[in-house]
Scaffold this motif. Structure first.
Motif, PDB file in Angstrom:
ATOM      1  N   LYS A  25      37.479   6.245  -9.735  1.00  0.00           N
ATOM      2  CA  LYS A  25      36.269   6.499 -10.522  1.00  0.00           C
ATOM      3  C   LYS A  25      36.540   6.256 -12.010  1.00  0.00           C
ATOM      4  N   LEU A  26      37.707   6.667 -12.480  1.00  0.00           N
ATOM      5  CA  LEU A  26      38.060   6.424 -13.885  1.00  0.00           C
ATOM      6  C   LEU A  26      38.157   4.933 -14.175  1.00  0.00           C
ATOM      7  N   ARG A  27      38.781   4.193 -13.271  1.00  0.00           N
ATOM      8  CA  ARG A  27      38.924   2.751 -13.467  1.00  0.00           C
ATOM      9  C   ARG A  27      37.560   2.072 -13.487  1.00  0.00           C
ATOM     10  N   GLU A  28      36.675   2.495 -12.586  1.00  0.00           N
ATOM     11  CA  GLU A  28      35.327   1.919 -12.546  1.00  0.00           C
ATOM     12  C   GLU A  28      34.570   2.218 -13.843  1.00  0.00           C
ATOM     13  N   GLU A  89      43.910   4.216 -19.003  1.00  0.00           N
ATOM     14  CA  GLU A  89      45.137   4.969 -19.291  1.00  0.00           C
ATOM     15  C   GLU A  89      44.859   6.158 -20.203  1.00  0.00           C
ATOM     16  N   ALA A  90      44.011   5.964 -21.212  1.00  0.00           N
ATOM     17  CA  ALA A  90      43.681   7.061 -22.123  1.00  0.00           C
ATOM     18  C   ALA A  90      42.919   8.171 -21.407  1.00  0.00           C
ATOM     19  N   MET A  91      41.974   7.796 -20.550  1.00  0.00           N
ATOM     20  CA  MET A  91      41.213   8.810 -19.818  1.00  0.00           C
ATOM     21  C   MET A  91      42.095   9.534 -18.808  1.00  0.00           C
ATOM     22  N   LYS A  92      43.036   8.808 -18.205  1.00  0.00           N
ATOM     23  CA  LYS A  92      43.916   9.426 -17.227  1.00  0.00           C
ATOM     24  C   LYS A  92      44.834  10.456 -17.896  1.00  0.00           C
ATOM     25  N   VAL A  93      45.333  10.144 -19.078  1.00  0.00           N
ATOM     26  CA  VAL A  93      46.169  11.091 -19.814  1.00  0.00           C
ATOM     27  C   VAL A  93      45.371  12.340 -20.127  1.00  0.00           C
ATOM     28  N   ARG A  94      44.097  12.155 -20.534  1.00  0.00           N
ATOM     29  CA  ARG A  94      43.252  13.312 -20.861  1.00  0.00           C
ATOM     30  C   ARG A  94      42.993  14.173 -19.628  1.00  0.00           C
ATOM     31  N   MET A  95      42.810  13.533 -18.473  1.00  0.00           N
ATOM     32  CA  MET A  95      42.541  14.299 -17.259  1.00  0.00           C
ATOM     33  C   MET A  95      43.783  15.022 -16.766  1.00  0.00           C
ATOM     34  N   ASP A  96      44.951  14.423 -16.964  1.00  0.00           N
ATOM     35  CA  ASP A  96      46.197  15.038 -16.507  1.00  0.00           C
ATOM     36  C   ASP A  96      46.597  16.225 -17.383  1.00  0.00           C
TER      37      ASP A  96
END
Length: 97
Positions: A25-28, A89-96
């Motif tokens: 979903k983040l990638r999309e 990558e930026a959104m994934k870091v924020r979610m983690d």
């Protein structure tokens, strides 16, 4: 008269873990943002501006935004400019975090 039983749709035997679904979903979302950005850049570059001679008239003016969006989506599908990956990558870091 014979009746054919209606079966429910098959269940996925291997359901993906939640974190993998979230990554998809983040990638999309990142790809949609890149496509929107590219569509605006194409607009600023003059793609779809009416021509003086042999132009498409009113129809061309009304549908150029669809053309820009379609071209931007195809650009993203063909690797784009790398913005989607950076956003992902930026959104994934924020979610983690």
């Amino acid at each position: 008269m014979t009746t054919v039983p209606i079966l429910p749709p098959p269940q996925s035997a291997t359901k993906l873990p939640e974190y993998i679904q979230a990554d998809g979903k983040l990638r999309e979302a990142a790809q949609q943002l890149e496509a929107t950005f590219l569509a605006e850049m194409l607009k600023s570059a003059g793609l779809g501006t009416p021509r003086d001679s042999f132009g498409g008239g009113v129809g061309e003016e009304q549908f150029t935004s669809f053309l820009r969006e379609a071209q931007a989506k195809e650009m993203v599908a063909a690797s784009g400019i790398g913005l989607a990956e950076a956003l992902f990558e930026a959104m994934k870091v924020r979610m983690d975090a």
